[in-house]
Write an enzyme that holds these catalytic residues in place. Structure first.
Site, short mmCIF file in Angstrom:
data_model
loop_
_atom_site.label_atom_id
_atom_site.label_comp_id
_atom_site.label_asym_id
_atom_site.label_seq_id
_atom_site.Cartn_x
_atom_site.Cartn_y
_atom_site.Cartn_z
CD GLN A 66 25.15 -3.19 36.15
OE1 GLN A 66 24.54 -2.24 35.14
NE2 GLN A 66 24.24 -3.64 37.09
CG HIS A 99 27.04 0.66 37.60
ND1 HIS A 99 27.20 -0.77 38.39
CD2 HIS A 99 25.37 0.38 37.30
CE1 HIS A 99 26.13 -1.06 38.93
NE2 HIS A 99 25.07 -0.38 38.26
CG HIS A 144 21.66 3.02 39.15
ND1 HIS A 144 21.11 2.52 40.35
CD2 HIS A 144 22.09 1.97 38.48
CE1 HIS A 144 21.48 1.37 40.24
NE2 HIS A 144 22.15 0.70 39.20
CD GLU A 145 22.48 1.73 34.55
OE1 GLU A 145 23.70 1.17 34.65
OE2 GLU A 145 21.52 1.50 35.15
CB CYS A 189 21.61 -2.20 41.47
SG CYS A 189 23.24 -2.76 40.41
CG LEU A 190 19.43 -5.22 36.41
CD1 LEU A 190 19.90 -5.25 35.04
CD2 LEU A 190 18.45 -6.27 36.75
N GLY A 250 18.51 -0.27 32.80
CA GLY A 250 19.86 0.35 32.62
C GLY A 250 20.63 -0.76 32.80
#
Ligand code: ZN
Length: 197
Positions: free
Chosen positions: A53, A156, A152-153, A110-111, A48
Site C-alpha cells: 500500500q 494485500h 484483510h492485510e 480499505c485505505l 492496518g
C-alpha cells in the site's frame, strides 16, 4: 514520516508480494520501513497497512486499533464485531490460517479504496504466524475484529483487495454507509443490503 497510500488500480496492489529476505531482519532499513508504515497508518488513520500500500512489494504489514477509533461505534456494534483495542504489531512473512468454519459479515473499508466500504464475509477466528523485525517467530490466535484486520492485510500480500470478496451490492461511499448504518445492528445492516446470514 507518513507517505502517500497507493490507490486501487496500481499494479503493486495486484501482485503477490515477496518474502522479506533473511538478511533484512534486524536492520535499520527494516526498522525504518516499519516506522514509516506505522506513521502512515496513524496519519490516515487506519487500523492496518500492508507494505504494497506504500508501493513496496514485501510481505509485511502493521496493525493497530486504538480505543479512540471506537468512539463513533455503539456498545452493541463493538460487541457484535468483537472489536477491542489492539496495540501496534508488526507481522513479517506472515501466514494466516482460519480456525473453525464460522464466518461473520460486517462493513469493511480499505485505505487503498479511499472513501468506500462494503459488507465482507471473513473467518471469525484465525491463527497468524509471523516474524518480528528481528526475525523472531511468533504465533497469535485471535477472533473478532482483529481477526478481520489480519485477513484483510494478508490479502494485500497476495494481491487481493476486499472488493474481490465483498457483497458487491453493498458497495457504498463511506458517507452513505455512515448515514444508513448509524446505530443499526449487524442483522439490520445485512437485511438492508439483502445479504443472507
Ligand atoms: Zn486495505
Amino acid at each position: 514520516m507518513a507517505v502517500e497510500i497507493v490507490q486501487t488500480g496500481a499494479p503493486v496492489l495486484r501482485e503477490r508480494a515477496r518474502e522479506v529476505p533473511r538478511e533484512m531482519f534486524g536492520t535499520e532499513e527494516l526498522r525504518n520501513l516499519v516506522a514509516i508504515m506505522v506513521d502512515t497508518m496513524r496519519h490516515a488513520p487506519g487500523v492496518g497497512l500492508a507494505a504494497p500500500q506504500i508501493g513496496i512489494p514485501l510481505r509485511l504489514f502493521v496493525i493497530e486499533d486504538r480505543a479512540e477509533y471506537h468512539a463513533s461505534a455503539t456498545p452493541q456494534q463493538l460487541a457484535e464485531r468483537e472489536r477491542v483495542p489492539v496495540e501496534v504489531h508488526t507481522f513479517i512473512n506472515p501466514k494466516v490460517t482460519p480456525v473453525g468454519e464460522e464466518k461473520v459479515t460486517f462493513v469493511e473499508g480499505c485505505l487503498s479504496v479511499a472513501g468506500f466500504g462494503a459488507l465482507v464475509p471473513r473467518h471469525r477466528e484465525v491463527e497468524v504466524s509471523a516474524r518480528d523485525v528481528d526475525g523472531n517467530p511468533f504465533t497469535w490466535r485471535v477472533r473478532g475484529w482483529p481477526a478481520r484486520i489480519l485477513q484483510h492485510e494478508m490479502d494485500h500480500l497476495e494481491g487481493a483487495l476486499y472488493i474481490d470478496r465483498m457483497y458487491s451490492r453493498s458497495f457504498s461511499t463511506y458517507a452513505q454507509l455512515q448515514a444508513r448504518t448509524e446505530g443499526k445492528s449487524a442483522a439490520e445492516v445485512l437485511e438492508m443490503f439483502g445479504v443472507e446470514r
